[in-house]
Design an enzyme around this catalytic site. Structure first.
Site, PDB file in Angstrom:
ATOM      1  CG  HIS A 197      -0.268  -0.035   2.534  1.00 24.15           C
ATOM      2  ND1 HIS A 197      -0.270   1.036   3.390  1.00 24.15           N
ATOM      3  CD2 HIS A 197       0.444  -1.004   3.145  1.00 24.15           C
ATOM      4  CE1 HIS A 197       0.413   0.716   4.485  1.00 24.15           C
ATOM      5  NE2 HIS A 197       0.849  -0.524   4.354  1.00 24.15           N
ATOM      6  CG  HIS A 198       3.959   2.208   2.387  1.00 21.97           C
ATOM      7  ND1 HIS A 198       3.367   3.261   3.053  1.00 21.97           N
ATOM      8  CD2 HIS A 198       4.188   1.256   3.324  1.00 21.97           C
ATOM      9  CE1 HIS A 198       3.245   2.950   4.339  1.00 21.97           C
ATOM     10  NE2 HIS A 198       3.723   1.744   4.526  1.00 21.97           N
ATOM     11  CB  CYS A 199       3.846   0.839  -4.367  1.00 28.61           C
ATOM     12  SG  CYS A 199       4.430   1.063  -6.065  1.00 28.61           S
TER      13      CYS A 199
END
Length: 320
Positions: free
Chosen positions: A153-155
C-alpha cells in the site's frame, strides 16, 4: 480497507494470463514459493520478515488446513499487467539498483547488479502482485480470497517506497500509495485505521481516505477494536460495495517498532474476524492481503487468524 463499486461506463478488463481456470477443489488462498525473498543475507538488514509468507503456509500445513494441491499457485505479473497502473517511466526506474535500494530501504542493494535485483527482489514482488490480482478474481467468484502476500500500500502508480515496489491493490481494483491512485475516483471508498503520528505522513494522500480512524500511541485492543468495528459498520451502512479489499497488516502488534500501537495477537485475530463477519453479514465478497508487520511472530499470528476464520465458518472452499 477499500470498498469498491462498479460503474457501467468502465472499460473492459485488461486481458491477462494471471487469470486462469481454477478447479472448485482448491481453497481461494493464493501463494507461491517465489514470494519469499532471500539474497546474500541482505534481507536481514530490514525489520520486515521477507520469508513470512512461506512460514504462514507451513503453519497452515501443520494444522492440516491446506496442502500444495489445495491452494492456488500465483503467477508473476508481467510488464503488460503492470502497465495497467504503472507508467513505463516508473518501471524503467526499477532497472536502477539504487532506486530499488531506496524502495526496500536496504542501501547495500544499490551496489548489486540489477539483474540480480530483478530476480531476487522484484520477481518476488511481481509474483505477489500477480497473486493479489488472481485473488481479486477468486473473491468475486467464490465470495472470499486471501493472498498470503501482497498489500503493497505504500506504492502508487509512479512511486515506490516502504518495501513496496508495485501497486498490487490498485492493480487488483482497477482491473500514502493506492490512496493517491484513487484520489479522484468516487468508485473506491477507503477506510483506514492508523497511528496518527506515523502513517500516512502524506497529507495529500490522506485526503483520499473517506473514513479515518486516527489512533494515539500505544492504543490497545479494546479501543482499537471498538473503533474499527464501529466505523466499518457505519461505512457499510452508507455504501454497499461490490468487493472489500482488506489490507490486514500486523504492524499494529504490540512491540512493532514502526507501528507504535499495542494491539495483542488475539486483538489482531479478533479484528480479522470482525471484518470477515461484516463481509458475510452484508454478503460482500472480500479479498484479504497480508501487508506489513515487522516482528518475527507475525507469520504465526496470521496463520492463527486464518485458522480462526475457518473454525468459525467465515471462510470455506466456497461461500457463494
Amino acid at each position: 480497507m477499500s470498498a469498491v463499486q462498479n460503474r457501467k461506463e468502465d472499460k473492459q478488463p485488461h486481458r491477462t494470463n494471471l487469470y486462469f481456470d481454477i478447479p472448485s477443489t482448491p481453497w481461494p488462498i493464493v501463494y507461491s514459493p517465489d514470494y519469499n525473498i532471500t539474497f546474500l543475507g541482505l534481507e536481514k538488514l530490514h525489520p520486515f520478515d521477507s520469508g513470512k509468507w512461506g512460514k504462514i503456509v507451513n503453519f497452515l500445513k501443520e494444522e492440516m488446513m491446506i496442502n500444495d494441491e489445495t491452494i492456488v499457485r500465483a503467477r508473476e505479473a508481467q510488464e503488460d499487467d503492470l502497465l495497467v497502473v504503472h507508467s513505463k517511466r516508473y518501471l524503467n526506474k526499477l532497472k536502477w539498483s539504487f532506486i530499488v535500494a531506496t524502495i526496500t530501504e536496504i542501501m547495500p542493494v544499490a551496489f548489486l547488479p540489477n539483474f540480480i535485483i530483478q530476480r531476487k527482489v522484484l520477481r518476488p514482488f511481481r509474483t505477489q502482485t500477480g497473486g493479489t490480482i488472481m485473488a481479486g478474481k477468486l473473491a468475486i467468484d467464490r465470495g472470499w480470497a486471501i493472498n498470503l502476500g501482497g498489500g503493497f500500500h505504500h506504492c502508487s502508480s509512479d512511486q515506490g517506497g516502504g518495501f513496496c515496489a508495485y501497486a498490487d491493490i490498485t492493480l487488483a481494483i482497477k482491473g500514502n500509495g493506492h490512496e493517491r491512485d484513487f484520489m479522484d475516483d468516487n468508485r473506491v471508498y477507503i477506510l483506514d485505521a492508523f497511528n496518527r503520528y506515523i502513517y500516512p505522513g502524506d497529507g495529500y494522500a490522506k485526503r483520499a481516505i473517506k473514513w479515518k480512524i486516527e489512533l494515539e500511541w500505544d492504543t490497545e485492543d479494546s479501543e482499537y477494536l471498538a473503533k474499527v468495528e464501529a466505523l466499518v459498520a457505519k461505512a457499510l451502512h452508507e455504501v454497499t460495495p461490490d468487493i472489500i479489499v482488506y489490507n490486514a497488516g500486523t504492524d499494529i502488534l504490540d512491540g512493532d517498532q514502526l507501528g507504535g500501537l499495542a494491539v495483542s495477537p488475539q486483538g489482531i485475530i479478533k479484528r480479522d474476524e470482525a471484518i470477515f463477519k461484516a463481509a458475510r453479514i452484508n454478503k460482500i465478497p472480500i479479498l484479504m492481503v497480508t501487508s506489513g508487520g515487522y516482528q518475527r511472530s507475525t507469520a504465526r499470528i496470521i496463520a492463527d487468524s486464518i485458522l480462526n476464520l475457518h473454525h468459525l465458518h467465515l471462510i470455506d472452499q466456497r461461500l457463494i
